[in-house]
Design an enzyme around this catalytic site. Structure first.
Site, PDB file in Angstrom:
ATOM      1  CG  ASP A 148      53.304  37.650  30.757  1.00  0.00           C
ATOM      2  OD1 ASP A 148      52.815  36.521  30.874  1.00  0.00           O
ATOM      3  OD2 ASP A 148      53.047  38.599  31.518  1.00  0.00           O
TER       4      ASP A 148
ATOM      5  CD  GLU B  19      50.187  34.196  31.951  1.00  0.00           C
ATOM      6  OE1 GLU B  19      49.475  35.159  31.619  1.00  0.00           O
ATOM      7  OE2 GLU B  19      49.946  33.511  32.969  1.00  0.00           O
TER       8      GLU B  19
END
Length: 301
Positions: free
Chosen positions: A175, A219
């Site tokens: 992430d 993301e």
């Protein structure tokens, strides 16, 4: 003939030649016709390919009416032969139940249970159309990584394979840190740039052949690592983290702050499904974020 017409003909010939050259690099394949796997392509490489319901088959098809080891395909040079492996319901080529080995020709339909497989020989240009459709259906438009749907299907399949074969399997989830702040401070175009640049960076320098690299959402990215144990996966994850940390993400003349928090987990006792493995790696990501971000942690029971 006008100059414009000559140019058009020249362009068409060039396009056809380009398609022929691209197709020449493609092996023979089966194309699934109908059902939920419609349009899926399975390559037929030199040697033996086994098709059946068992996850350890070369082409696993877990559908009703298919035996664990249903039929095999032998590829030698340009010759491709199919042979039933004693399946319960038989193997059919063009609606005829086969006995012994049967050679395949372009367009032949191989049926097992409710699944129909269209045979396309090596170098056939028809395949290019299906490759394009398959790519569009299974890849993320922005980053050109696999998408979430494709990844989840592969995750479930690879967990089933590991159950049968005992081969190691690991999952890496990463992430991007403070991505919302990056979007807020530099704009969403800058955020999109980072996602594309990061995906290309990892494809070029961090992802091995055979790994399944996907954008899971926002993301968050994932890498599924078949035949890779936890120690190896941790080392790969650390290499990915350093790649992101040390890369200069330059957008509109500005260097953007980009790092990633990463979690790693592997297939072992307690993992029965792809979801189980994902949850373990995801909890390791949370540990990395709580520990200060820009680090790798692995799941501990």
């Amino acid at each position: 003939m006008s100059d414009d017409a000559t140019l058009v003909i020249t362009d068409i010939k060039a396009a056809l030649n380009s398609a022929d050259e691209e197709a020449a690099q493609k092996p023979a394949c089966f194309l699934v016709v109908g059902g939920e796997l419609n349009g899926t392509i399975f390559d037929l490489l030199d040697g033996e390919t086994v098709v059946g319901r068992s996850p350890d088959c070369t082409i696993p098809l877990e559908f009703q009416g298919i035996s664990r080891r249903h039929f095999k395909v032998n590829v030698f040079d340009e010759e491709v032969k199919v042979e039933d492996l004693g399946s319960s319901n038989g193997t059919f080529v063009n609606n005829t139940k086969i006995e012994g080995q049967v050679s395949l020709s372009k367009g032949d339909m191989v049926k097992l249970g409710a699944i129909a497989l269209k045979y396309l020989p090596k170098g056939d240009t028809e395949r290019l159309t299906y490759d394009k459709l398959h790519e569009e259906a299974n890849t993320d438009g922005l980053t050109k990584c696999y998408n979430k749907t494709y990844f989840n299907n592969r995750l479930d399949l690879e967990v089933k394979k590991s159950k049968v074969t005992g081969n190691p399997l690991s999952l890496v989830i990463f992430d991007l840190d403070h991505f919302k702040h990056l979007n807020d401070n530099y704009g969403h175009d800058a955020g999109d740039f980072v996602l594309k640049e990061k995906a290309q960076l990892l494809r070029d320098h961090g992802i091995r052949k055979g790994d399944i690299f996907a954008r899971y959402g926002g993301e968050e990215f994932v890498v599924l690592l078949p035949k890779t144990n936890l120690k190896q996966a941790f080392e790969i994850a650390e290499r990915l983290r350093k790649l992101v940390e040390t890369h200069d993400f330059i957008y509109d003349g500005k260097k953007l702050p980009v790092t990633a928090s990463i979690g790693v987990a592997d297939y072992r006792q307690g993992v029965n499904t792809g979801t189980d493995l994902f949850k373990r790696a995801d909890s390791a990501v949370y540990k990395s974020k709580q520990g200060g971000r820009n680090q790798v942690n692995f799941f501990r029971a």
